[in-house]
Write a protein that holds these residues in place. Structure first.
Motif, PDB file in Angstrom:
ATOM      1  N   GLY A  12       8.268  24.502  31.929  1.00 31.51           N
ATOM      2  CA  GLY A  12       9.063  23.130  32.098  1.00 31.51           C
ATOM      3  C   GLY A  12       8.409  22.154  31.335  1.00 31.51           C
ATOM      4  O   GLY A  12       8.379  20.859  31.932  1.00 31.51           O
ATOM      5  N   ARG A  35       5.245  27.246  35.858  1.00 24.89           N
ATOM      6  CA  ARG A  35       4.298  27.725  37.023  1.00 24.89           C
ATOM      7  C   ARG A  35       3.690  26.615  37.748  1.00 24.89           C
ATOM      8  O   ARG A  35       3.196  26.904  38.906  1.00 24.89           O
ATOM      9  N   ARG A  95       2.900  10.838  29.906  1.00 28.94           N
ATOM     10  CA  ARG A  95       3.520  11.954  29.676  1.00 28.94           C
ATOM     11  C   ARG A  95       3.966  12.753  31.118  1.00 28.94           C
ATOM     12  O   ARG A  95       4.920  13.298  31.158  1.00 28.94           O
ATOM     13  N   GLY A 286       3.007  17.750  18.857  1.00 24.36           N
ATOM     14  CA  GLY A 286       4.189  18.904  18.907  1.00 24.36           C
ATOM     15  C   GLY A 286       5.129  18.338  20.103  1.00 24.36           C
ATOM     16  O   GLY A 286       6.052  19.153  20.208  1.00 24.36           O
TER      17      GLY A 286
HETATM   18  C1  FAD Z   1      -5.591  17.628  23.933  1.00 23.25           C
HETATM   19  C2  FAD Z   1      -4.085  17.605  23.608  1.00 23.25           C
HETATM   20  C3  FAD Z   1      -3.648  16.421  22.903  1.00 23.25           C
HETATM   21  C4  FAD Z   1      -2.434  16.441  22.351  1.00 23.25           C
HETATM   22  N1  FAD Z   1      -1.881  15.268  21.771  1.00 23.25           N
HETATM   23  C5  FAD Z   1      -0.732  15.247  21.322  1.00 23.25           C
HETATM   24  C6  FAD Z   1       0.038  13.974  20.873  1.00 23.25           C
HETATM   25  O1  FAD Z   1      -0.693  12.852  21.008  1.00 23.25           O
HETATM   26  N2  FAD Z   1       1.254  13.830  20.406  1.00 23.25           N
HETATM   27  C7  FAD Z   1       1.848  15.121  20.416  1.00 23.25           C
HETATM   28  O2  FAD Z   1       3.157  14.949  19.862  1.00 23.25           O
HETATM   29  N3  FAD Z   1       1.500  16.085  20.768  1.00 23.25           N
HETATM   30  C8  FAD Z   1       0.188  16.441  21.077  1.00 23.25           C
HETATM   31  N4  FAD Z   1      -0.363  17.619  21.587  1.00 23.25           N
HETATM   32  C9  FAD Z   1       0.584  18.723  21.692  1.00 23.25           C
HETATM   33  C10 FAD Z   1       1.623  18.528  22.652  1.00 23.25           C
HETATM   34  O3  FAD Z   1       1.113  18.423  24.181  1.00 23.25           O
HETATM   35  C11 FAD Z   1       2.468  19.981  23.049  1.00 23.25           C
HETATM   36  O4  FAD Z   1       2.881  20.186  21.555  1.00 23.25           O
HETATM   37  C12 FAD Z   1       3.597  19.910  23.562  1.00 23.25           C
HETATM   38  O5  FAD Z   1       3.427  19.840  25.122  1.00 23.25           O
HETATM   39  C13 FAD Z   1       4.488  21.302  23.411  1.00 23.25           C
HETATM   40  O6  FAD Z   1       5.617  21.259  24.669  1.00 23.25           O
HETATM   41  P1  FAD Z   1       5.829  22.732  25.158  1.00 23.25           P
HETATM   42  O7  FAD Z   1       6.829  22.455  25.886  1.00 23.25           O
HETATM   43  O8  FAD Z   1       6.349  23.618  24.026  1.00 23.25           O
HETATM   44  O9  FAD Z   1       4.766  23.198  25.899  1.00 23.25           O
HETATM   45  P2  FAD Z   1       4.123  22.610  27.147  1.00 23.25           P
HETATM   46  O10 FAD Z   1       4.308  21.288  27.223  1.00 23.25           O
HETATM   47  O11 FAD Z   1       2.579  23.196  26.898  1.00 23.25           O
HETATM   48  O12 FAD Z   1       4.880  23.263  28.435  1.00 23.25           O
HETATM   49  C14 FAD Z   1       4.580  24.876  28.519  1.00 23.25           C
HETATM   50  C15 FAD Z   1       4.804  25.114  30.204  1.00 23.25           C
HETATM   51  O13 FAD Z   1       5.033  26.493  30.535  1.00 23.25           O
HETATM   52  C16 FAD Z   1       4.384  26.765  31.641  1.00 23.25           C
HETATM   53  N5  FAD Z   1       3.924  28.093  31.667  1.00 23.25           N
HETATM   54  C17 FAD Z   1       3.153  28.780  31.008  1.00 23.25           C
HETATM   55  N6  FAD Z   1       3.280  30.218  31.282  1.00 23.25           N
HETATM   56  C18 FAD Z   1       4.215  30.017  32.357  1.00 23.25           C
HETATM   57  C19 FAD Z   1       4.746  31.437  33.060  1.00 23.25           C
HETATM   58  N7  FAD Z   1       4.190  32.425  32.760  1.00 23.25           N
HETATM   59  N8  FAD Z   1       5.669  30.981  33.904  1.00 23.25           N
HETATM   60  C20 FAD Z   1       6.029  29.894  34.119  1.00 23.25           C
HETATM   61  N9  FAD Z   1       5.784  28.787  33.588  1.00 23.25           N
HETATM   62  C21 FAD Z   1       4.708  28.963  32.496  1.00 23.25           C
HETATM   63  C22 FAD Z   1       3.163  25.882  31.579  1.00 23.25           C
HETATM   64  O14 FAD Z   1       2.644  25.492  32.906  1.00 23.25           O
HETATM   65  C23 FAD Z   1       3.577  24.654  30.894  1.00 23.25           C
HETATM   66  O15 FAD Z   1       4.009  23.586  31.933  1.00 23.25           O
HETATM   67  C24 FAD Z   1      -1.482  17.582  22.292  1.00 23.25           C
HETATM   68  C25 FAD Z   1      -1.993  18.548  22.759  1.00 23.25           C
HETATM   69  C26 FAD Z   1      -3.148  18.826  23.335  1.00 23.25           C
HETATM   70  C27 FAD Z   1      -3.741  20.105  23.850  1.00 23.25           C
END
Ligand code: FAD
Lengths: 390, 60
Positions: A12, A35, A95, A286
């Motif tokens: 999510g 999760r 966020r 990201g």
């Molecule tokens: C320290 C840090 C700083 C960052 N700073 C920036 C920034 O300033 N600007 C920017 O653009 N990006 C930044 N990023 C990157 C950005 O946070 C990510 O690229 C972005 O959150 C990706 O979105 P997503 O939906 O792909 O993944 P996520 O936001 O990671 O969401 C994935 C979700 O899946 C859930 N999940 C995982 N496995 C399971 C499972 N088996 N069952 C159910 N749920 C599950 C997790 O709990 C999580 O909530 C940063 C990252 C980090 C680590």
């Protein structure tokens, strides 16, 4: 929770909830399985995003904007600061509220969202996929025509679904971040500290969240990981630069700084966001790319369901859209990152010195990077392509 | 074998992402390492942002 949905999304984050929004808006039945106990928590993010990268995918709501960024500061190892006036505005998000908002928009359109819903297994079988999950302690199953893996850097479900999501250490940045209070920061300037003593192969960011507080964190290249943890680097940096700060949060995280996956779809399967390494490998940003992929994949998935064709061939429409837009830039940015992780402190000083005397309006990213890649002219084209206009 | 120090681990999942044999699982509340699958490459230990993982030779 129903037994069957057209589309089941694992994760999510911004990728998953954006995919949910665009899929439901085209009439598909959608479930998002998250999760954690709360959408958007914990925040493992510096929360920076460009105005363009945000407004393409969602209307701005002042509730989740923590601040506006007009300038960037680059600080060299010796402390020399180069200020760069950004032609495009940037924002610092809240966020937690932002991720909630994306989930609420999807929910308002009809997507079902569940938290404390941990997916631990997946079976693909004929024309459907079964997900095995634990929802608030109870084992259950959900069936879907299409499963979208949006499970973040871990990408365990994406991997189970057959995607090659494994990251080699040099393509990951282990990160640590603290939200510091009672510090002196410019509320409209995002700062980057560059030195291999502070963050080898990466950088330290200080992104203001209002007047006297900022997200201060760092990522190191996995290439140099092992002797000293990201947290130890951060503690040393904070002790040096912000010794009086109060520390409101301390979090860990990993950023994929890899090439995007070659294969983003399978029969009835798609992968998006961090799970698909859809991150700017040079900056680690990201959020915007996750929403971009969510929009593409969600729309393609919904129309594939409508047409009753969920084959990899049909779903590859998403991959085509990705490859010819952001995917192309990420390839260039990856080459720049492979070079940037080898910069030395002397290189950083040279770059800072070469820009000495320029006003913030005169400094551009193209100038900074052209100076930086002087010793590697083959990268100039990549620099011009990705930073033209900056 | 690889041991998790639960007092330090922040449940960020970086180790899961880099484990070449998928022996680490992050559930809703803990990190589980399957020692039967683990190949003792120690990549997870190196990459942990908080140094929450250590290796321990089992005492027989
Ligand atoms: C320290 C840090 C700083 C960052 N700073 C920036 C920034 O300033 N600007 C920017 O653009 N990006 C930044 N990023 C990157 C950005 O946070 C990510 O690229 C972005 O959150 C990706 O979105 P997503 O939906 O792909 O993944 P996520 O936001 O990671 O969401 C994935 C979700 O899946 C859930 N999940 C995982 N496995 C399971 C499972 N088996 N069952 C159910 N749920 C599950 C997790 O709990 C999580 O909530 C940063 C990252 C980090 C680590």
């Amino acid at each position: 929770m129903k037994k069957h949905y057209n589309i089941a999304i694992v994760g999510g984050g911004p990728a998953g909830t954006t995919a949910a929004r665009f899929a439901t808006s085209q009439g598909a039945s959608v479930v998002v399985l998250e999760r954690d106990r709360e959408i958007g928590v914990p925040v493992r993010c510096a929360e920076g995003i460009s105005k363009e990268g945000l407004t393409k995918y969602v209307d701005i709501n002042p509730n989740w904007i923590a601040g506006t960024i007009t300038d960037f500061g680059f600080i060299s190892p010796s402390g020399k600061m180069v200020v760069f006036h950004s032609p495009t505005i940037g924002y610092i998000l809240h966020r937690r509220l932002f991720d909630h908002a994306l989930a609420e928009i999807a929910a308002d359109m009809g997507a079902e969202i569940y938290t404390k819903a941990y997916v631990h297994g997946l079976r693909r079988d004929g024309s459907k996929t079964t997900l095995y999950l634990r929802h608030i302690g109870t084992e259950t199953e959900v069936e879907a025509d299409i499963v979208i893996a949006a499970d973040g850097i871990e990408s365990r479900i994406a991997h189970l679904a057959g995607f090659n999501t494994k990251l080699s250490p040099k393509d990951v940045e282990p990160c640590a971040q603290m939200q510091l209070a009672n510090i002196d920061v410019n509320p409209n300037r995002g700062d980057f500290y560059l030195s291999n003593n502070w963050a080898p192969g990466g950088y330290v960011w200080a992104f203001p969240k209002g007047e006297n507080t900022a997200n201060v964190g760092l990522g190191i290249s996995g290439k140099y990981a092992g002797n000293k943890s990201a947290l130890e680097y951060l503690k040393d940096f904070v002790a040096e630069k912000f010794p009086k700060a109060s520390i409101l949060t301390t979090t860990a995280g990993g950023v994929p700084v890899a090439k995007a996956l070659d294969k983003l779809v399978g029969d009835g399967l798609m992968v998006i966001g961090d799970a698909a390494h859809q991150v700017n490998p040079l900056t680690g940003g990201g959020i915007s790319t996750a929403m971009a992929a969510g929009k593409m994949a969600g729309s393609v998935a919904a129309s594939a369901v409508k047409d009753k064709d969920i084959s990899a061939k049909r779903l590859s429409e998403y991959q085509k859209q990705w490859d010819k837009t952001i995917g192309k830039d990420i390839k260039r940015l990856y080459r720049l990152k492979e070079w940037a992780i080898n910069l030395t402190d002397t290189d950083y000083e040279d770059i800072a010195r070469s820009l000495d005397g320029l006003t913030p309006e005169q400094v551009t990213l193209v100038k900074i990077f052209k100076q930086a890649v002087k010793k590697k002219p083959s990268l100039v084209i990549d620099v011009l392509k990705v930073f033209a206009g900056f | 074998m690889v041991i998790v120090n639960e007092k330090i681990c922040d449940l960020c999942g970086t180790c899961v992402a880099v484990c070449p044999v998928d022996c680490i699982e992050l559930t809703e509340f803990d990190l589980i390492i399957n020692d039967e699958i683990c190949i003792r490459c120690n990549i997870c230990i190196k990459m942990c942002p908080f140094a929450a993982l250590t290796s321990k030779t089992s005492e027989v």
